[in-house]
Design a protein around this motif. Structure first.
Motif, short mmCIF file in Angstrom:
data_model
loop_
_atom_site.label_atom_id
_atom_site.label_comp_id
_atom_site.label_asym_id
_atom_site.label_seq_id
_atom_site.Cartn_x
_atom_site.Cartn_y
_atom_site.Cartn_z
N THR A 138 0.81 -1.22 0.00
CA THR A 138 0.00 0.00 0.00
C THR A 138 0.84 1.26 0.00
O THR A 138 0.32 2.35 -0.28
N THR A 152 6.24 -3.37 7.03
CA THR A 152 5.19 -2.39 7.34
C THR A 152 5.81 -1.07 7.80
O THR A 152 6.68 -1.05 8.69
N GLU A 205 -2.16 8.63 8.78
CA GLU A 205 -2.61 7.75 7.70
C GLU A 205 -2.52 6.32 8.20
O GLU A 205 -1.88 6.05 9.22
N PRO A 206 -3.12 5.38 7.49
CA PRO A 206 -3.00 3.97 7.92
C PRO A 206 -1.55 3.49 7.79
O PRO A 206 -0.76 4.06 7.04
N ASP A 207 -1.23 2.46 8.57
CA ASP A 207 0.06 1.81 8.34
C ASP A 207 0.11 1.35 6.87
O ASP A 207 -0.90 0.94 6.30
N GLU A 208 1.33 1.42 6.29
CA GLU A 208 1.47 1.07 4.87
C GLU A 208 2.49 -0.05 4.72
O GLU A 208 3.40 -0.21 5.54
N THR A 260 4.94 1.89 9.84
CA THR A 260 3.93 2.17 10.86
C THR A 260 3.70 3.68 10.98
O THR A 260 4.67 4.45 11.15
N ASN A 261 2.46 4.09 10.88
CA ASN A 261 2.13 5.50 11.05
C ASN A 261 2.46 5.92 12.48
O ASN A 261 2.09 5.25 13.44
#
Length: 457
Positions: free
Chosen positions: A322, A393, A366-369, A395-396
């Protein structure tokens, strides 16, 4: 009287005469019996030696016959000394008959009265051992009543006639997926007649799984046979590796000559050929599995190859997840990196290559990407069955705080209060102190009081 005194020597020669004859002279006449012959009899003996035939087969019916010959006096018995030499060993490589005594390194032979020759017969001992030709050397030695003359020594050869079979392999190693085969050459030292030789089959490779064969008369592990054609000194067995894509240890095929009818085991008796693994598996893993967006840590994707690592290798991978390249992260280490695909380069001799994902710092909640790298098919390697994809990942670590009041108004003398609610989104896992300002027309501690604020001044 006239006395003739013979001069002693050691030379064998014919009997010799001295003849005195009365010749005419003054005052006498020549009577009857006017001549007299005296004989000097030879009493010397010469002894020589010879062997015939000069060579015989070890396992044959023919023997070496050493003939001692005397010339001169032969009327009486005579014992002659000799030494025994050569590379053959008495009672191991041969036996003898004819000698009066035969205890290496010396022996004797006896001439019978009236005999000019005496013989010693050497009979080779048959065996199946391959060995060098061996010699038996009898040499005259001095003794009483004879002279030693040439030839004074005779060398007989016991010729090895045993058949031996050896084996060798060339080349010593071949690639599993290559076109070259392992060629095992069985060699014998006598090409006369057809011959079947036995061998055992060993090693870590499995017949009909890791390799096939041609050339053997029979090949059923753990045993096999090979046949030499009449007139041929060699026979071959070809081992053809079975190509696969499985990464595995190098494997061996060991053929060993074992005893059989009509031959002995020669040297080298065993040959080991190696089927070299030429397959490579590539996998990928990420560590740590997650990292804070605004932190100092990065996601490190390690590509690992097992199998062949000697040469350079380029491996392909796909890029998913993402997170967006060059917006949410940058990278280092990849040979190419253009989503949705990239490549990584393994240096010669290296089993790993890395791609480092560096999150881009921002203040956006924002969401974790995720960044997902997956090994893709390519040349010179296999995609590993396990661990062929790695997800890291980002992490936000941003937080937004907002405020609202409800109800928006209350009666001064009523029971209801104004409740200001601070709301954070993003990171909520840790405590957070938020600052605010206080304004408006109402005066604290005159028009209102408060509860809930950590500080309110």
């Amino acid at each position: 009287t006239v006395t003739v005194d013979p001069t002693a020597d050691t030379t064998v020669e014919t009997d010799e005469t001295v003849v005195l004859t009365v010749a005419a002279g003054t005052g006498y006449g020549v009577g009857a019996n006017n001549t007299a012959t005296g004989t000097i009899t030879n009493d010397d003996t010469d002894v020589s030696i010879a062997v015939a035939p000069s060579a015989v087969n070890e396992d044959g019916a023919t023997n070496l016959v050493y003939t001692f010959t005397r010339t001169g006096v032969t009327s009486t018995p005579l014992t002659v000394n000799f030494t025994i030499g050569g590379t053959a060993t008495f009672n191991t490589d041969y036996t003898q008959t004819g000698a009066a005594s035969f205890i290496p390194p010396s022996g004797t032979v006896t001439f019978g009265a009236g005999n000019s020759t005496a013989t010693v017969t050497v009979d080779p001992t048959a065996d199946i051992n391959s060995e060098p030709d061996e010699t038996v050397i009898l040499t005259l030695a001095s003794g009483t009543g004879y002279n030693v003359i040439e030839p004074s020594s005779a060398t007989g050869t016991i010729t090895d006639d045993d058949v031996t079979v050896s084996v060798a392999v060339s080349p010593g190693a071949v690639n599993e997926d290559g076109t070259t085969n392992l060629v095992y050459t069985f060699t014998r030292n006598d090409s006369n007649g057809a011959l079947t030789a036995n061998f055992t089959i060993g090693g870590t490779a499995t017949f009909n799984t890791d390799y096939t064969q041609t050339g053997a008369a029979t090949f059923v592990p753990p045993n096999g046979t090979v046949t030499f054609a009449d007139g041929s000194l060699t026979a071959t067995v070809n081992i053809d590796p079975v190509a696969d894509i499985t990464v595995e240890p190098d494997e061996t095929v060991v053929l060993t000559v074992v005893a059989g009818a009509g031959y002995g085991v020669g040297a080298p008796s065993s040959a080991t050929g190696t089927i070299t693994n030429d397959d490579t598996d590539v996998s990928v893993a990420v560590a740590p599995s997650s990292t804070a967006e605004d932190g100092a840590g990065n996601l490190v994707y390690t590509f690992t190859r097992v199998g062949v690592t000697t040469g350079a290798l380029t491996a392909n991978f796909t890029i998913n997840g993402t997170a967006t390249f060059n917006t949410d992260y940058t990278q280092t280490g990849a040979a190419t990196f253009a989503p949705p695909s990239g490549t990584v380069q393994f240096a010669a001799g290296s089993s790993t290559a890395t791609v480092t994902i560096d999150p881009t710092t921002d203040t956006t909640v924002e969401p974790d990407e995720t960044v997902i790298l997956t090994v893709a098919a390519g040349t010179g390697y296999n995609v590993a069955a396990a661990n062929n994809s790695a997800t890291g990942t980002i992490t936000n670590d941003d937080t937004d705080v907002s405020i609202a009041v409800a109800p928006s108004s209350v009666a001064e003398d009523g029971a209801a209060n104004l409740v200001y609610t601070f709301t954070r989104v993003g990171v909520t896992t840790t405590p957070l102190t938020v600052n605010f300002t206080i304004g408006g027309t109402a005066t604290f501690n005159t028009d209102y009081t408060q509860t809930g604020a950590a500080t309110f001044a």
